[in-house]
Design an enzyme around this catalytic site. Structure first.
Site, PDB file in Angstrom:
ATOM      1  CB  SER A  44      77.289 -91.149  87.792  1.00  0.00           C
ATOM      2  OG  SER A  44      76.172 -90.757  87.030  1.00  0.00           O
ATOM      3  CG  ASP A 158      75.888 -94.073  85.990  1.00  0.00           C
ATOM      4  OD1 ASP A 158      76.570 -94.427  86.966  1.00  0.00           O
ATOM      5  OD2 ASP A 158      75.215 -93.034  85.974  1.00  0.00           O
TER       6      ASP A 158
END
Length: 295
Positions: A44, A158
């Site tokens: 991320s 993510d």
């Protein structure tokens, strides 16, 4: 002749939104204290910071992020209100490309891995080649907030969904130590929080002018679709971060790094990128405290 005795490092940069700006401070401390980063695994925001550092453009990114405001943040979030997510992420990636330039992962000076999650296959994906910014976009696609990144028939979101602090990609590295930065550390009570005194870095006028022109262009493209209700998304982000903190503790217990630097999970809100200077100093201070004890 003096020797540097530099330690080579595999650096794992975890997931956690704007708290990930602390990664910049960690990198600065390592560079100043005879640590040589030879491998980065990012999840991320960790993939964003790690990828930009590997591309040799962390100074440019830092100047930019220290200068952005709350208005800039809203402008960069290209609202879609689609079923797949609130934000497409194209404006953010295009901004990074303007600052950093197009890059291929295989052309970077050391190993870089971005970790994402394939929600169709329900598995962790390690991206080690191809377009750097595609890898970043896939890795930071927080469910419900960002639309998934479509790749080879899969839908990537993510990496923190399955592994917020991914240690395993470093197992084959021939480095002295593995250092991981967990952005979901124990929450601090107000009385525990130290005052951060760092002054915002001055942004060169040419760069600031470039940023202002680009932000103005983006502001002109924002439409009336931005009138939706953010409440549900705020709750979803909080739930996601709670889940990530739990998963991170379990993963780190199973695969502990040599050194673990933990940033309090309540250090700042996920989208509080206007607090860059504060978060950068926080990362620097935690790296200093943690690694000084380990030496």
């Amino acid at each position: 002749m003096a020797t540097t005795n530099m330690k080579t490092v595999s650096l794992v940069l975890g997931s956690g939104g704007a708290r990930g700006l602390a990664h910049i401070g960690v990198i600065h401390w390592l560079e100043e204290n005879n640590y040589e980063i030879r491998s980065i695994v990012g999840c991320s925001i960790g993939a964003v910071i790690g990828g930009i550092y590997a591309a040799g453009k962390l100074d440019v990114y830092e100047q930019w992020v220290r200068s952005i405001t709350k208005v800039d943040i809203v402008t960069l979030l290209d609202l879609s209100w689609e079923k797949g997510g609130l934000v497409r992420g194209d404006k953010l990636i295009n901004t990074l490309i303007k600052l950093v330039g197009e890059q291929l992962i295989e052309d970077l000076p050391f190993a870089f891995t971005a970790v994402a999650t394939d929600i169709k296959a329900q598995k962790e994906i390690w991206i080690k080649s191809g377009n750097l910014f595609d890898a970043m976009r896939a890795s930071f696609a927080i469910p419900l907030l960002f639309t998934p990144f479509k790749n080879k028939g899969g839908e990537l979101v993510d990496g923190g969904v399955l592994n917020p602090v991914p240690i395993a990609p470093t197992f084959g590295d021939e480095t002295d130590i593995t250092i991981a930065v967990n952005l979901g550390g124990r929450a601090q009570h107000p009385e525990e929080q130290k005052t951060l005194s760092i002054a915002p870095a001055s942004t060169p006028s040419a760069l600031r002018g470039k940023i202002n022109r680009f932000i103005k262009q983006l502001q002109q493209s924002v439409t009336s679709r931005g009138n939706g209700d953010w409440g549900a998304y705020n709750i979803a982000i909080q739930a996601f971060e709670t889940m990530q903190s739990t998963i991170a503790r379990q993963k780190l217990a199973a695969y502990p790094p040599d050194i673990l630097i933990e940033i309090p999970r309540n250090a700042c809100h996920t989208l509080a990128f206007d607090r860059a200077s504060e978060m950068i100093e926080l990362g620097y201070r935690h790296a200093k405290e943690c690694l000084s004890k380990a030496e």
